[in-house]
Design an enzyme around this catalytic site. Structure first.
Site, mmCIF file in Angstrom:
data_model
loop_
_atom_site.group_PDB
_atom_site.id
_atom_site.type_symbol
_atom_site.label_atom_id
_atom_site.label_comp_id
_atom_site.label_asym_id
_atom_site.label_seq_id
_atom_site.Cartn_x
_atom_site.Cartn_y
_atom_site.Cartn_z
ATOM 1 N N GLY A 46 -6.701 -7.787 11.272
ATOM 2 C CA GLY A 46 -7.783 -7.055 10.622
ATOM 3 C C GLY A 46 -7.831 -7.411 9.151
ATOM 4 O O GLY A 46 -6.819 -7.833 8.581
ATOM 5 N N GLN A 51 -9.755 -6.576 0.278
ATOM 6 C CA GLN A 51 -8.589 -7.472 0.326
ATOM 7 C C GLN A 51 -8.918 -8.893 -0.112
ATOM 8 O O GLN A 51 -8.012 -9.681 -0.379
ATOM 9 C CB GLN A 51 -7.991 -7.511 1.743
ATOM 10 C CG GLN A 51 -7.350 -6.196 2.151
ATOM 11 C CD GLN A 51 -6.734 -6.319 3.529
ATOM 12 O OE1 GLN A 51 -7.413 -6.161 4.537
ATOM 13 N NE2 GLN A 51 -5.441 -6.617 3.579
ATOM 14 N N CYS A 95 0.563 -5.451 6.625
ATOM 15 C CA CYS A 95 -0.713 -5.607 5.916
ATOM 16 C C CYS A 95 -0.719 -6.965 5.221
ATOM 17 O O CYS A 95 0.271 -7.334 4.599
ATOM 18 C CB CYS A 95 -0.856 -4.485 4.886
ATOM 19 S SG CYS A 95 -2.387 -4.568 3.936
ATOM 20 N N LEU A 96 -1.828 -7.700 5.346
ATOM 21 C CA LEU A 96 -1.909 -9.024 4.709
ATOM 22 C C LEU A 96 -1.781 -8.926 3.186
ATOM 23 O O LEU A 96 -1.441 -9.903 2.533
ATOM 24 C CB LEU A 96 -3.226 -9.715 5.083
ATOM 25 C CG LEU A 96 -3.358 -10.148 6.551
ATOM 26 C CD1 LEU A 96 -4.745 -10.741 6.799
ATOM 27 C CD2 LEU A 96 -2.269 -11.141 6.937
ATOM 28 N N HIS A 137 -6.594 1.531 9.895
ATOM 29 C CA HIS A 137 -5.940 0.851 8.769
ATOM 30 C C HIS A 137 -6.994 0.190 7.861
ATOM 31 O O HIS A 137 -6.926 0.294 6.636
ATOM 32 C CB HIS A 137 -4.953 -0.186 9.335
ATOM 33 C CG HIS A 137 -4.244 -1.034 8.328
ATOM 34 N ND1 HIS A 137 -2.877 -1.011 8.173
ATOM 35 C CD2 HIS A 137 -4.697 -1.953 7.441
ATOM 36 C CE1 HIS A 137 -2.533 -1.875 7.220
ATOM 37 N NE2 HIS A 137 -3.630 -2.464 6.763
ATOM 38 N N GLU A 138 -7.980 -0.475 8.484
ATOM 39 C CA GLU A 138 -8.999 -1.191 7.691
ATOM 40 C C GLU A 138 -9.944 -0.215 6.992
ATOM 41 O O GLU A 138 -10.350 -0.448 5.853
ATOM 42 C CB GLU A 138 -9.786 -2.166 8.569
ATOM 43 C CG GLU A 138 -8.940 -3.244 9.265
ATOM 44 C CD GLU A 138 -7.950 -3.939 8.360
ATOM 45 O OE1 GLU A 138 -8.239 -4.119 7.159
ATOM 46 O OE2 GLU A 138 -6.853 -4.297 8.837
ATOM 47 N N HIS A 141 -8.470 0.909 3.860
ATOM 48 C CA HIS A 141 -8.654 -0.054 2.768
ATOM 49 C C HIS A 141 -9.971 0.202 2.029
ATOM 50 O O HIS A 141 -10.046 0.051 0.812
ATOM 51 C CB HIS A 141 -8.687 -1.487 3.314
ATOM 52 C CG HIS A 141 -7.330 -2.117 3.445
ATOM 53 N ND1 HIS A 141 -6.480 -2.320 2.378
ATOM 54 C CD2 HIS A 141 -6.690 -2.633 4.519
ATOM 55 C CE1 HIS A 141 -5.367 -2.918 2.803
ATOM 56 N NE2 HIS A 141 -5.461 -3.116 4.101
HETATM 57 ZN ZN ZN Z 1 -4.051 -3.901 5.312
#
Ligand code: ZN
Length: 173
Positions: A46, A51, A95-96, A137-138, A141
């Protein structure tokens, strides 16, 4: 399509609530395509627009083999959760934007989400399992919230200590 640079914990853009998309145009479609490409390149499941430094309410998801209902890939604009399940589960998340760090997060195990495709079509997703977790989660963000904010203060402190250590080692090498 192009790969965008992923912003890392400490970048202020990750902490700003993102603005609603008001114009559905080719640029928005391109943004969603670039986000998917960037996510695949980083082997993520995701990615949210903040991000990659763009403070707008767009997210992409593809959980691959774990997508039992064959929902994905998803590109969703202005998502809104209309229902959370009362039941929760606890699963390790990463998380990226906080590479290398993982911790167990408790979340509702199902959600219903509405929003729009990048082309402006209204859509509703009823999700459970991993894809529901990634969606939550997204969406976090888009509100400037990171999964570490959902940990106990102690677990959060331990994770951040590990994170700072890993970042320092990266600078050294
Ligand atoms: Zn994340």
């Amino acid at each position: 399509m192009s790969i965008r640079k992923i912003r890392i914990l400490g970048d202020p853009v990750l902490r700003v609530p993102a603005g609603e998309v008001e114009v559905f145009d080719d640029d928005l479609v391109q943004l969603a395509e670039d986000m998917l490409e960037t996510m695949y390149r980083s082997q993520g499941v995701g990615l949210a627009a903040p991000q990659i430094g763009i403070s707008t309410r767009v997210l992409v998801i593809d959980v691959g083999e774990s997508d039992e209902d064959d929902v994905g890939p998803i590109a969703l604009v202005n998502p809104q959760v209309v229902e959370f399940s009362r039941t929760t589960d606890r699963v390790a998340e990463g998380c990226l934007s906080i590479p290398g760090m993982e911790e167990v997060v408790e979340r509702p195990d199902a959600v219903t989400v509405t929003g729009f495709t990048p082309e402006g079509e209204p859509v509703t997703y009823e999700l459970s399992g991993l894809i529901s977790r990634v969606m939550q989660h997204e969406i976090d963000h888009l509100d400037g919230v990171l999964f570490i904010d959902r940990l106990s203060p102690l677990k959060r402190r331990i994770l951040l200590k590990k994170w700072r250590k890993s970042q320092a080692e990266e600078v050294d090498s």
